[in-house]
Structures are given as C-alpha cells and as structure tokens.
Design a protein around this motif. Structure first.
Motif, mmCIF file in Angstrom:
data_model
loop_
_atom_site.group_PDB
_atom_site.id
_atom_site.type_symbol
_atom_site.label_atom_id
_atom_site.label_comp_id
_atom_site.label_asym_id
_atom_site.label_seq_id
_atom_site.Cartn_x
_atom_site.Cartn_y
_atom_site.Cartn_z
ATOM 1 N N VAL A 58 0.784 -4.922 6.301
ATOM 2 C CA VAL A 58 0.599 -3.864 5.320
ATOM 3 C C VAL A 58 1.917 -3.118 5.187
ATOM 4 O O VAL A 58 2.461 -2.618 6.180
ATOM 5 C CB VAL A 58 -0.522 -2.887 5.727
ATOM 6 N N VAL A 59 2.439 -3.069 3.973
ATOM 7 C CA VAL A 59 3.713 -2.399 3.730
ATOM 8 C C VAL A 59 3.415 -0.973 3.308
ATOM 9 O O VAL A 59 3.068 -0.693 2.152
ATOM 10 C CB VAL A 59 4.545 -3.139 2.663
ATOM 11 N N ALA A 60 3.514 -0.054 4.240
ATOM 12 C CA ALA A 60 3.211 1.359 4.026
ATOM 13 C C ALA A 60 3.424 2.083 5.348
ATOM 14 O O ALA A 60 3.690 1.451 6.374
ATOM 15 C CB ALA A 60 1.775 1.556 3.548
ATOM 16 N N GLU A 61 3.297 3.404 5.313
ATOM 17 C CA GLU A 61 3.310 4.159 6.555
ATOM 18 C C GLU A 61 2.037 3.836 7.335
ATOM 19 O O GLU A 61 0.957 3.744 6.746
ATOM 20 C CB GLU A 61 3.380 5.656 6.268
ATOM 21 N N PRO A 62 2.123 3.647 8.649
ATOM 22 C CA PRO A 62 0.934 3.297 9.443
ATOM 23 C C PRO A 62 -0.178 4.339 9.321
ATOM 24 O O PRO A 62 0.076 5.533 9.168
ATOM 25 C CB PRO A 62 1.476 3.233 10.876
ATOM 26 N N SER B 193 -2.440 -5.987 -3.722
ATOM 27 C CA SER B 193 -2.287 -4.535 -3.763
ATOM 28 C C SER B 193 -3.454 -3.928 -2.991
ATOM 29 O O SER B 193 -4.430 -4.612 -2.666
ATOM 30 C CB SER B 193 -2.271 -4.034 -5.210
ATOM 31 N N ALA B 194 -3.367 -2.647 -2.703
ATOM 32 C CA ALA B 194 -4.378 -1.995 -1.858
ATOM 33 C C ALA B 194 -5.434 -1.278 -2.671
ATOM 34 O O ALA B 194 -6.108 -0.386 -2.152
ATOM 35 C CB ALA B 194 -3.686 -1.010 -0.911
ATOM 36 N N ALA C 106 0.820 -1.212 0.000
ATOM 37 C CA ALA C 106 0.000 0.000 0.000
ATOM 38 C C ALA C 106 0.852 1.260 0.000
ATOM 39 O O ALA C 106 0.372 2.328 0.382
ATOM 40 C CB ALA C 106 -0.922 0.005 1.224
ATOM 41 N N GLY C 107 2.094 1.148 -0.440
ATOM 42 C CA GLY C 107 2.983 2.308 -0.362
ATOM 43 C C GLY C 107 3.372 2.907 -1.692
ATOM 44 O O GLY C 107 4.366 3.631 -1.776
ATOM 45 N N GLY C 108 2.611 2.632 -2.757
ATOM 46 C CA GLY C 108 2.944 3.182 -4.074
ATOM 47 C C GLY C 108 2.765 4.689 -4.140
ATOM 48 O O GLY C 108 2.120 5.305 -3.275
ATOM 49 N N SER C 109 3.284 5.283 -5.196
ATOM 50 C CA SER C 109 3.227 6.742 -5.338
ATOM 51 C C SER C 109 1.938 7.233 -5.979
ATOM 52 O O SER C 109 1.659 8.426 -5.962
ATOM 53 C CB SER C 109 4.420 7.232 -6.175
ATOM 54 N N ALA C 110 1.140 6.350 -6.558
ATOM 55 C CA ALA C 110 -0.146 6.705 -7.177
ATOM 56 C C ALA C 110 0.014 7.856 -8.171
ATOM 57 O O ALA C 110 -0.747 8.825 -8.158
ATOM 58 C CB ALA C 110 -1.179 7.064 -6.105
ATOM 59 N N VAL D 153 -8.594 6.334 -0.640
ATOM 60 C CA VAL D 153 -9.717 6.730 -1.486
ATOM 61 C C VAL D 153 -10.899 5.818 -1.194
ATOM 62 O O VAL D 153 -10.754 4.596 -1.104
ATOM 63 C CB VAL D 153 -9.325 6.649 -2.979
ATOM 64 N N ARG D 154 -12.078 6.416 -1.071
ATOM 65 C CA ARG D 154 -13.262 5.643 -0.680
ATOM 66 C C ARG D 154 -14.081 5.213 -1.897
ATOM 67 O O ARG D 154 -14.354 6.008 -2.784
ATOM 68 C CB ARG D 154 -14.128 6.452 0.286
ATOM 69 N N VAL D 155 -14.441 3.944 -1.883
ATOM 70 C CA VAL D 155 -15.334 3.365 -2.884
ATOM 71 C C VAL D 155 -16.443 2.647 -2.120
ATOM 72 O O VAL D 155 -16.159 1.763 -1.304
ATOM 73 C CB VAL D 155 -14.592 2.385 -3.816
ATOM 74 N N GLY D 156 -17.676 3.059 -2.343
ATOM 75 C CA GLY D 156 -18.769 2.478 -1.575
ATOM 76 C C GLY D 156 -18.674 2.807 -0.099
ATOM 77 O O GLY D 156 -19.048 1.987 0.746
ATOM 78 N N GLY D 157 -18.176 3.994 0.225
ATOM 79 C CA GLY D 157 -18.098 4.429 1.612
ATOM 80 C C GLY D 157 -16.937 3.872 2.403
ATOM 81 O O GLY D 157 -16.764 4.211 3.569
ATOM 82 N N ARG D 158 -16.129 3.017 1.803
ATOM 83 C CA ARG D 158 -15.008 2.408 2.515
ATOM 84 C C ARG D 158 -13.703 2.688 1.789
ATOM 85 O O ARG D 158 -13.652 2.699 0.556
ATOM 86 C CB ARG D 158 -15.198 0.896 2.632
ATOM 87 N N ALA D 159 -12.635 2.879 2.551
ATOM 88 C CA ALA D 159 -11.315 3.081 1.958
ATOM 89 C C ALA D 159 -10.913 1.829 1.185
ATOM 90 O O ALA D 159 -11.214 0.700 1.587
ATOM 91 C CB ALA D 159 -10.287 3.389 3.034
ATOM 92 N N LEU D 160 -10.227 2.025 0.070
ATOM 93 C CA LEU D 160 -9.780 0.880 -0.731
ATOM 94 C C LEU D 160 -8.973 -0.100 0.112
ATOM 95 O O LEU D 160 -9.128 -1.320 -0.010
ATOM 96 C CB LEU D 160 -8.946 1.367 -1.919
ATOM 97 N N LEU D 161 -8.092 0.410 0.960
ATOM 98 C CA LEU D 161 -7.282 -0.482 1.793
ATOM 99 C C LEU D 161 -8.171 -1.311 2.718
ATOM 100 O O LEU D 161 -7.954 -2.516 2.879
ATOM 101 C CB LEU D 161 -6.279 0.330 2.617
ATOM 102 N N ASP D 162 -9.184 -0.697 3.314
ATOM 103 C CA ASP D 162 -10.074 -1.444 4.204
ATOM 104 C C ASP D 162 -10.856 -2.520 3.449
ATOM 105 O O ASP D 162 -11.138 -3.597 3.996
ATOM 106 C CB ASP D 162 -11.047 -0.494 4.897
#
Length: 421
Positions: free
Chosen positions: A55-59, A98-99, A17-21, A32-41
């Motif tokens: 999860v490989v990213a900043e907490p 991926s996240a 989950a640490g890409g530069s997007a 980013v939220r899809v259907g009210g929920r963050a993509l990561l969630d």
C-alpha cells in the motif's frame, strides 16, 4: 503467505492510497466507510490472496497485514507512487488498484489475472510469409467460448450504482484532469477495426475483451499519449499483452483496476524516468498510453468513489435487498478477523427451523451454538455444515413432537429403534 488456490495465477498487488482527495474536501478517503468497512479494507479484501500486498501511503491500521511504501517526494502523483510500490514486488504479474473501489471483489481480480495469463499462454509468434527471422509478429489468441470478439458489448446482471448528472459529467472529463490526479490515468486506446476473430483475445464470462495490437502503437504516438509509445519492438515474446484493465460503463479505461506484467511496467517506468528526469508529477496516461492492453468491461467493479455523491450511491447500493446480507456477512468477518466461506443458505434454513419449531429467539442462539461447536471441531466449512445438520435435525424432531397426530411417548426415531423393554 496467503493460500493460493491450485492452478491460480500467483501475483503481487500494489494499492495506491495516498491521493489528496480534493473532490472529498481533503477527507481521508481510504478511511471512509462504506457498508461498515473502510474503502481501503474493502480493496485489500479483494486482493487478499496476493503473495505481497504493498500500500503506497502513510501507514495506518488495516484489516490485514500489508507492506507500506511512499513515493518520493510524498504527493508526487500516481506514476511515482506506482514505481515506489512496484519496487517491493517480485511476482511476474502485479495487480494495481486504487483505494476507492467499494464493489471490487476477489472474483474480479481473478478475472483480470486469468485474462492476462490466458492471453500470455495463447500468444504464438507467427512470422509473416518470407519474413526474416526475428521479424514482427502479431498477437494470436483463440476466440472466447461464448463467441464474443473484441468490441462486443459485455453483459452483466448487476446494474451499476445510479449516479447524478453532475457526477456523470465529471466522469466524462476525468481523463483530462490536472497532472498528478489519480483519475487522470484514464486512457482510451483507439479500437482496432477489422481485427479477425482468430486474433481476438479470449473474453471472460459476462464481459467483453478489447485487444490492442502492435499497430495501435503508431496511432498512440501520433496522439501524443506517451513519449515512449512505439519504442517497444514487437518481436518474439514481446507480442504478449502488457496488461488487462477494467473499463467503466462509458467504455473508458480504468488503469487503477488492472493486472499488468511487472516487467512491462518497469520497462516503461524506466523510460519515463529517463525522459523526464524523474517520475514526480507525471500523469498516469503517460505510462499506460505506452502499454498494449486488453480490456474487460465491468461497470460495477470499476465504480470508484471520488465525491460524496459517489459515497452516498455506494452506501445506498449496498443496502439494497439483493446485496445487504452478503455485505453484512463480509463486514462481520472482517470485524472479527475471520476468513471462512460457509453456505449461508444452510445457516438461514437452520435459523428458520429453530424459530418455527421452538421459538423466534432460538434462531440466533442456535446459530451461535453451531458456530461454537464448529470451532471446537476444528473450524472450516465442513465443521459448520455438520453442526448445522445436527441442529436442523434436532429442530425437526422437536417440531414433530408437537404434531397433532404424534403418538403419546413416541419420537420421530422411536419406530426405528429396538424395543428396550
């Protein structure tokens, strides 16, 4: 530790989950939220029964507890990130995700794991006639119960989200993206023409499975997909597949929606690190190109959100009639921090009966009271079902009293009860 269903394959999960997007203008894509929920969630919900989730990213705040890791240096690319996450896992199988997968669910994750574990169990070493002990072996697995063999088209009832032409064109060139980009990992292994059905890996229901046999390693080395391709000697237990990946609608591998043998990943990561003096900046295709992979076709679960057009397509799909209720219930459960599978049909029938027999506002109030009563009774699907049954029976009795032929002073149960006086 999460509850794992009896007989289910135990696994750990690593979520990158640490890409530069870059295609989202540097936006916080996992948030980013899809259907009210963050993509990561949404992705974390799909692997909720993993023994360990890294999860490989900043907490950041997430809907459920996870372990955090970071590649060294930060931003070192997907191979370095995967290595950092893998160091926190101990299970023999690891799901790598991926996240940005809005339609991934637990069922798909289980399909990947079951296909890999099933192929492991079905792999039987067979030395060629006259071959010395320790000679080469081939992957042997029975055909699927549906009769599908490698290369047969998958069938899915759900169609993938509609993509604009520019997005489709972009996806067709993802595998050749810049080094270190998340989507550069899309590696396409050459098919194995002439593979007999008895050597095809078992196909999951509704999806085709591609088997990569040891002979493919030579072609991969020639194609230059991995400097370590072909170094694995296929003897004994090594004939097992290294992983199972989902493929997108165009048949391209999605290595960040996959289940792998952890030892195979560690083996190739060690080889790559030794060959390149580290893993930073290496494209994911250098890693997966050296692995023997089975494939499951799923154009819905493999859909990833790389652009704002992808985000818009995902949001539109979720609001379609056939999906919106399930998506809404999942979002509410995440928001309230509950994990309860109930028969929504029973609750909808109750709401309908309450609205028709009493008044429309009775529907939400009654379902709330049913939920409260179920919680008081200890919770769980059985408690919800019992409370719903009682409330439904009450609504039907209520309606029966208003029937034109209802006898004065009678009730639906009066005829079966003893005369009190």
């Amino acid at each position: 530790m999460p509850d794992v269903p009896d007989g289910a394959v135990a696994y750990d999960a690593v979520v990158l989950a640490g890409g530069s997007a870059r295609r989202l203008g540097g936006a916080d894509k996992p948030g980013v939220r899809v259907g009210g929920r963050a993509l990561l969630d949404r992705v974390l919900a799909a692997c909720a029964d993993a023994a360990v989730t890294v999860v490989v990213a900043e907490p950041r705040a997430t809907a459920r507890p996870v372990r955090w890791a970071r590649e060294d240096p930060p931003g070192g690319g997907p191979v370095a990130a995967l290595d950092a996450g893998l160091r926190h896992t101990t299970a023999p199988y690891v799901v790598v995700l991926s996240a940005d997968l809005p339609f991934l669910d637990e069922k798909t994750v289980r399909r990947l794991l079951d296909a890999l574990a099933g192929a492991d169990a079905a792999t039987v070493p067979h030395a060629a006639p006259g071959a010395p002990e320790g000679g080469s072996v081939a992957l042997m697995a029975p055909p699927s119960s549906s009769g599908e063999v490698r290369g047969s088209p998958g069938t899915l009832e759900e169609a993938p989200p509609t993509l604009d032409p520019a997005s489709a064109e972009r996806r067709s060139t993802d595998a050749a993206g810049p080094a270190g980009s998340q989507r550069e990992g899309a590696s396409v292994a050459a098919p194995c023409p002439g593979t007999p059905p008895e050597q095809a890996a078992p196909a999951a229901h509704g999806a085709s499975v591609d088997a990569v046999t040891p002979s493919d390693r030579g072609s991969r080395t020639a194609e230059g997909l991995s400097p370590s391709a072909g170094k694995k000697q296929v003897t004994g237990a090594d004939a097992r597949p290294d992983g199972v990946v989902l493929t997108d609608p165009d048949g391209r591998d999605q290595p960040l929606v996959a289940a792998y043998r952890a030892d195979a990943l560690r083996r190739e990561l060690a080889l790559l690190g030794a060959a390149h003096g580290g893993l930073g900046g290496l494209p994911l295709r250098r890693l997966v190109g050296a692995l023997d992979l089975l494939r499951l076709s799923d154009p819905v679960a493999s859909f990833d959100c790389d652009t704002w057009d992808d985000i818009a397509a995902a949001r539109a799909r979720i609001r379609e009639h056939g999906h919106v209720l399930d998506e809404w219930i999942s979002a509410v459960k995440d928001e309230l921090g509950i994990d309860l599978d109930v028969d929504t049909g029973v609750l909808l029938d109750l709401a309908r009966d309450a609205a028709h027999a009493v008044a429309r506002p009775a529907a939400p109030l009654t379902t709330f009271l049913v939920g409260y009563a179920a919680a008081r009774a200890g919770g769980g699907p059985e408690a919800v079902a019992e409370a719903s049954r009682k409330a439904t029976a009450l609504a039907l009795r209520w309606a029966a009293e208003d029937a034109p032929d209802a006898a004065k002073g009678s009730s639906p149960t009066a005829a079966t009860e003893p005369d009190a006086g």
